[in-house]
Design an enzyme around this catalytic site. Structure first.
Site, mmCIF file in Angstrom:
data_model
loop_
_atom_site.group_PDB
_atom_site.id
_atom_site.type_symbol
_atom_site.label_atom_id
_atom_site.label_comp_id
_atom_site.label_asym_id
_atom_site.label_seq_id
_atom_site.Cartn_x
_atom_site.Cartn_y
_atom_site.Cartn_z
ATOM 1 N N ARG A 166 -0.977 -14.065 -1.823
ATOM 2 C CA ARG A 166 -1.154 -13.746 -0.395
ATOM 3 C C ARG A 166 -0.942 -14.978 0.493
ATOM 4 N NH1 ARG A 166 -1.184 -9.543 -2.649
ATOM 5 N NH2 ARG A 166 -2.819 -7.968 -2.680
ATOM 6 N N SER A 239 -6.601 -4.365 2.976
ATOM 7 C CA SER A 239 -7.675 -5.197 2.419
ATOM 8 C C SER A 239 -8.083 -6.242 3.448
ATOM 9 C CB SER A 239 -7.195 -5.923 1.165
ATOM 10 O OG SER A 239 -6.698 -5.007 0.241
ATOM 11 N N GLU A 335 -8.234 -11.828 5.107
ATOM 12 C CA GLU A 335 -6.780 -11.757 4.924
ATOM 13 C C GLU A 335 -6.003 -11.580 6.240
ATOM 14 O OE1 GLU A 335 -5.104 -9.664 1.403
ATOM 15 O OE2 GLU A 335 -3.925 -8.589 2.884
HETATM 16 P P1 FAD Z 1 2.008 -8.230 11.486
HETATM 17 O O1 FAD Z 1 0.640 -7.726 11.230
HETATM 18 O O2 FAD Z 1 2.672 -7.792 12.743
HETATM 19 O O3 FAD Z 1 2.005 -9.814 11.425
HETATM 20 C C1 FAD Z 1 1.369 -10.485 10.375
HETATM 21 C C2 FAD Z 1 1.594 -11.995 10.550
HETATM 22 O O4 FAD Z 1 2.959 -12.300 10.376
HETATM 23 C C3 FAD Z 1 1.232 -12.493 11.949
HETATM 24 O O5 FAD Z 1 0.718 -13.797 11.811
HETATM 25 C C4 FAD Z 1 2.573 -12.543 12.682
HETATM 26 O O6 FAD Z 1 2.574 -13.526 13.690
HETATM 27 C C5 FAD Z 1 3.520 -12.904 11.552
HETATM 28 N N1 FAD Z 1 4.880 -12.351 11.683
HETATM 29 C C6 FAD Z 1 5.220 -11.049 11.766
HETATM 30 N N2 FAD Z 1 6.569 -10.931 11.777
HETATM 31 C C7 FAD Z 1 7.069 -12.186 11.696
HETATM 32 C C8 FAD Z 1 8.395 -12.731 11.657
HETATM 33 N N3 FAD Z 1 9.482 -11.951 11.693
HETATM 34 N N4 FAD Z 1 8.534 -14.074 11.585
HETATM 35 C C9 FAD Z 1 7.462 -14.881 11.554
HETATM 36 N N5 FAD Z 1 6.189 -14.434 11.579
HETATM 37 C C10 FAD Z 1 5.996 -13.095 11.641
HETATM 38 N N6 FAD Z 1 -0.508 -6.163 2.222
HETATM 39 C C11 FAD Z 1 -0.192 -6.465 0.939
HETATM 40 O O7 FAD Z 1 0.168 -7.613 0.631
HETATM 41 N N7 FAD Z 1 -0.256 -5.522 -0.037
HETATM 42 C C12 FAD Z 1 -0.640 -4.250 0.207
HETATM 43 O O8 FAD Z 1 -0.676 -3.436 -0.708
HETATM 44 C C13 FAD Z 1 -1.005 -3.905 1.543
HETATM 45 N N8 FAD Z 1 -1.441 -2.669 1.840
HETATM 46 C C14 FAD Z 1 -1.820 -2.354 3.116
HETATM 47 C C15 FAD Z 1 -2.294 -1.072 3.385
HETATM 48 C C16 FAD Z 1 -2.692 -0.719 4.664
HETATM 49 C C17 FAD Z 1 -3.185 0.680 4.948
HETATM 50 C C18 FAD Z 1 -2.588 -1.675 5.716
HETATM 51 C C19 FAD Z 1 -2.970 -1.297 7.117
HETATM 52 C C20 FAD Z 1 -2.133 -2.959 5.455
HETATM 53 C C21 FAD Z 1 -1.751 -3.317 4.145
HETATM 54 N N9 FAD Z 1 -1.286 -4.597 3.825
HETATM 55 C C22 FAD Z 1 -0.926 -4.913 2.541
HETATM 56 C C23 FAD Z 1 -1.212 -5.649 4.867
HETATM 57 C C24 FAD Z 1 0.097 -5.600 5.712
HETATM 58 O O9 FAD Z 1 0.657 -4.322 5.697
HETATM 59 C C25 FAD Z 1 1.137 -6.587 5.212
HETATM 60 O O10 FAD Z 1 0.629 -7.899 5.245
HETATM 61 C C26 FAD Z 1 2.433 -6.538 6.042
HETATM 62 O O11 FAD Z 1 3.424 -7.366 5.468
HETATM 63 C C27 FAD Z 1 2.236 -6.965 7.503
HETATM 64 O O12 FAD Z 1 3.439 -6.681 8.185
HETATM 65 P P2 FAD Z 1 3.480 -6.499 9.759
HETATM 66 O O13 FAD Z 1 4.903 -6.354 10.141
HETATM 67 O O14 FAD Z 1 2.589 -5.394 10.176
HETATM 68 O O15 FAD Z 1 2.927 -7.903 10.241
HETATM 69 P P1 NAP Z 2 -7.677 -1.546 -7.619
HETATM 70 O O1 NAP Z 2 -6.602 -0.883 -8.406
HETATM 71 O O2 NAP Z 2 -8.944 -0.812 -7.332
HETATM 72 O O3 NAP Z 2 -8.036 -2.939 -8.301
HETATM 73 C C1 NAP Z 2 -9.016 -3.793 -7.724
HETATM 74 C C2 NAP Z 2 -8.502 -5.202 -7.732
HETATM 75 O O4 NAP Z 2 -8.386 -5.635 -9.064
HETATM 76 C C3 NAP Z 2 -7.151 -5.274 -7.091
HETATM 77 O O5 NAP Z 2 -7.337 -5.829 -5.838
HETATM 78 C C4 NAP Z 2 -6.306 -6.107 -8.033
HETATM 79 O O6 NAP Z 2 -6.007 -7.397 -7.543
HETATM 80 C C5 NAP Z 2 -7.160 -6.303 -9.258
HETATM 81 N N1 NAP Z 2 -6.479 -5.736 -10.441
HETATM 82 C C6 NAP Z 2 -6.418 -4.443 -10.801
HETATM 83 N N2 NAP Z 2 -5.755 -4.316 -11.972
HETATM 84 C C7 NAP Z 2 -5.396 -5.561 -12.343
HETATM 85 C C8 NAP Z 2 -4.692 -6.092 -13.450
HETATM 86 N N3 NAP Z 2 -4.240 -5.314 -14.434
HETATM 87 N N4 NAP Z 2 -4.493 -7.426 -13.498
HETATM 88 C C9 NAP Z 2 -4.935 -8.222 -12.531
HETATM 89 N N5 NAP Z 2 -5.612 -7.781 -11.453
HETATM 90 C C10 NAP Z 2 -5.849 -6.467 -11.363
HETATM 91 O O7 NAP Z 2 -7.054 -2.057 -6.208
HETATM 92 P P2 NAP Z 2 -6.719 -1.255 -4.886
HETATM 93 O O8 NAP Z 2 -7.574 -1.753 -3.798
HETATM 94 O O9 NAP Z 2 -6.630 0.215 -5.151
HETATM 95 O O10 NAP Z 2 -5.254 -1.792 -4.566
HETATM 96 C C11 NAP Z 2 -4.179 -1.533 -5.448
HETATM 97 C C12 NAP Z 2 -3.115 -2.602 -5.244
HETATM 98 O O11 NAP Z 2 -2.614 -2.525 -3.903
HETATM 99 C C13 NAP Z 2 -3.639 -4.021 -5.437
HETATM 100 O O12 NAP Z 2 -2.637 -4.791 -6.022
HETATM 101 C C14 NAP Z 2 -3.939 -4.479 -4.036
HETATM 102 O O13 NAP Z 2 -3.806 -5.867 -3.875
HETATM 103 C C15 NAP Z 2 -2.869 -3.739 -3.217
HETATM 104 N N6 NAP Z 2 -3.374 -3.478 -1.855
HETATM 105 C C16 NAP Z 2 -3.382 -4.510 -0.977
HETATM 106 C C17 NAP Z 2 -3.826 -4.315 0.322
HETATM 107 C C18 NAP Z 2 -3.787 -5.441 1.318
HETATM 108 O O14 NAP Z 2 -3.979 -5.188 2.485
HETATM 109 N N7 NAP Z 2 -3.541 -6.652 0.905
HETATM 110 C C19 NAP Z 2 -4.271 -3.060 0.721
HETATM 111 C C20 NAP Z 2 -4.263 -2.040 -0.222
HETATM 112 C C21 NAP Z 2 -3.820 -2.236 -1.519
HETATM 113 P P3 NAP Z 2 -4.764 -7.767 -6.582
HETATM 114 O O15 NAP Z 2 -5.163 -7.327 -5.233
HETATM 115 O O16 NAP Z 2 -4.696 -9.241 -6.699
HETATM 116 O O17 NAP Z 2 -3.554 -7.062 -7.072
#
Ligand code: FAD
Ligand code: NAP
Length: 339
Positions: A166, A239, A335
């Site tokens: 991340r 998250s 995050e």
């Molecule tokens: P924004 O929220 O608009 O911006 C995020 C940051 O990036 C800000 O600091 C902004 O200034 C900067 N930024 C945006 N665009 C640019 C650009 N072109 N150049 C430079 N800087 C820029 N994230 C995960 O990693 N894994 C997941 O599974 C995941 N699941 C999600 C599920 C849900 C329901 C939600 C709401 C979010 C989730 N996220 C997840 C978080 C998010 O979707 C990601 O981080 C996504 O990449 C953000 O994109 P955005 O365009 O909305 O960015």
């Molecule tokens: P989950 O399956 O309930 O698992 C809980 C956590 O355990 C996850 O966050 C994941 O870490 C870790 N995990 C699960 N299985 C693993 C494995 N085999 N090895 C190592 N780590 C493991 O998680 P969840 O909340 O439903 O999300 C599913 C996936 O979507 C995850 O990868 C999560 O990161 C991603 N997600 C991200 C966001 C976001 O906003 N960043 C939002 C929704 C979902 P990791 O998170 O490091 O993968």
């Protein structure tokens, strides 16, 4: 002059938490020329420029005294295809999930585990988006960004991006790099990652023994739809906390006290704890105060039931951090990007 700059615009539709703050100025970039024009506008009017994509990783705690520039550039192109590996490039404003679907429709594998993540292509490298065992660094071929300090374009290789869990160079140097387009190297033959969480189980339930990349994408979409709130219905930023990395010794000690602790060993010897488990164990799951709350199905997700302010969400997050530290001696890092 194609850039349309508007004054005093509500950002409620432009952040997935649905927090209602005003941007002093707001514009959308549909081309590189718009981007340059917006930056020139900022310099000329002495107003900072805040770049956003889909607003799905933002926590807005006050009105934004800046020109908010929403990336809306579009375009997807195949740069090379050797019959097996395909390099594909997308503009920063392309919505992420439709881009993933586009690659799957072309018969390409690599992005399927990252299905249904909200946001844009340009923001994806910011925190090296990841889900179900895949991060964009695994399929990253390069990107082009504008250095806002020098005004020059720079092409980044994988190594130059400092991708980590991340995290990336672009997050470490906030406001410096404006990502214009991103390239991915995808495969015509599928190398699927099914080992994570419930992915294989879902495919088995569906009677799919030999899945395609599209099957994996659909399975992940169905898992996510069951567990995660849709921001169009319930405001959230996914998250809210990163999964903390702790020493093996601390994880061992916690495991002694809480045998059902969820912890995963990392290659460097550290342990990754599931932040959602810690928050749930501490009793926060389903908590609600006014319109700020912790999601009923996933304790890692903070939600806005309607009129929560960014400060109310931040206050809730800080209370959770304090409680988790007092109970488990584990620091949770937020995050979403805070403004
Ligand atoms: P924004 O929220 O608009 O911006 C995020 C940051 O990036 C800000 O600091 C902004 O200034 C900067 N930024 C945006 N665009 C640019 C650009 N072109 N150049 C430079 N800087 C820029 N994230 C995960 O990693 N894994 C997941 O599974 C995941 N699941 C999600 C599920 C849900 C329901 C939600 C709401 C979010 C989730 N996220 C997840 C978080 C998010 O979707 C990601 O981080 C996504 O990449 C953000 O994109 P955005 O365009 O909305 O960015
Ligand atoms: P989950 O399956 O309930 O698992 C809980 C956590 O355990 C996850 O966050 C994941 O870490 C870790 N995990 C699960 N299985 C693993 C494995 N085999 N090895 C190592 N780590 C493991 O998680 P969840 O909340 O439903 O999300 C599913 C996936 O979507 C995850 O990868 C999560 O990161 C991603 N997600 C991200 C966001 C976001 O906003 N960043 C939002 C929704 C979902 P990791 O998170 O490091 O993968």
């Amino acid at each position: 002059m194609s850039l349309q700059v508007r004054s005093q615009v509500s950002l409620k539709p432009f952040n997935s938490f649905g927090v209602d703050v005003q941007a002093r100025l707001f514009a959308e970039a549909h081309s590189d020329a718009d981007v340059r024009e917006a930056l020139a506008y900022g310099l000329q009017h002495k107003v900072p420029v805040l770049v956003i994509g889909g607003g799905s990783n933002l926590l807005l705690t006050a009105d934004i005294d800046a020109l908010v520039l929403r990336m809306a550039t579009r375009g997807i192109r195949v740069l090379s295809d050797d019959g097996n590996k395909v390099v594909i490039e997308a503009e920063a404003g392309e919505p992420w999930h439709p881009f993933v679907q586009h690659t799957l429709a072309l018969g390409l594998s690599g992005l399927e585990n990252l299905s249904l993540i909200p946001g844009t292509v340009g923001a994806a490298p910011m925190q090296n988006i990841g889900a179900y065992g895949v991060e964009i660094k695994d399929v990253f071929a390069g990107l082009t960004a504008l250095d806002r300090q020098s005004g020059e374009l720079r092409d980044f290789t994988l190594q130059a991006c400092n991708f980590a869990y991340r995290d990336s160079l672009f997050k470490q140097e906030p406001g410096r790099w404006l990502i214009l387009r991103v390239r991915f190297v995808l495969d015509r033959s599928a190398h699927l990652h099914l080992e994570y969480g419930p992915v294989r189980q879902r495919l088995t339930e569906q009677g799919i023994e030999h899945p395609t990349a599209s099957d994996v994408s659909q399975a992940i979409c169905s898992i996510r739809n069951e567990k995660l709130p849709d921001p169009a219905v319930l405001g959230n930023a996914g998250s809210f906390f990163k999964n903390p990395l702790v020493s093996a010794a601390l994880a061992e000690r916690l495991k002694g006290e809480y045998p059902d602790l969820v912890a995963y060993a990392q290659p460097d010897g550290q342990m990754k704890l599931a932040a959602g488990w810690l928050i749930e164990r501490a009793g926060w799951k389903g908590f609600r105060e006014a319109d700020a709350g912790v999601h009923k199905l996933q304790a890692l997700v903070l939600v806005n039931y309607g009129s929560a302010s960014g400060l109310q969400l931040l206050d809730l997050a800080q209370r959770i951090q304090k409680d988790i530290f007092e109970r488990f001696h584990v620091e949770l890092e937020m995050e979403p990007n805070r403004y």
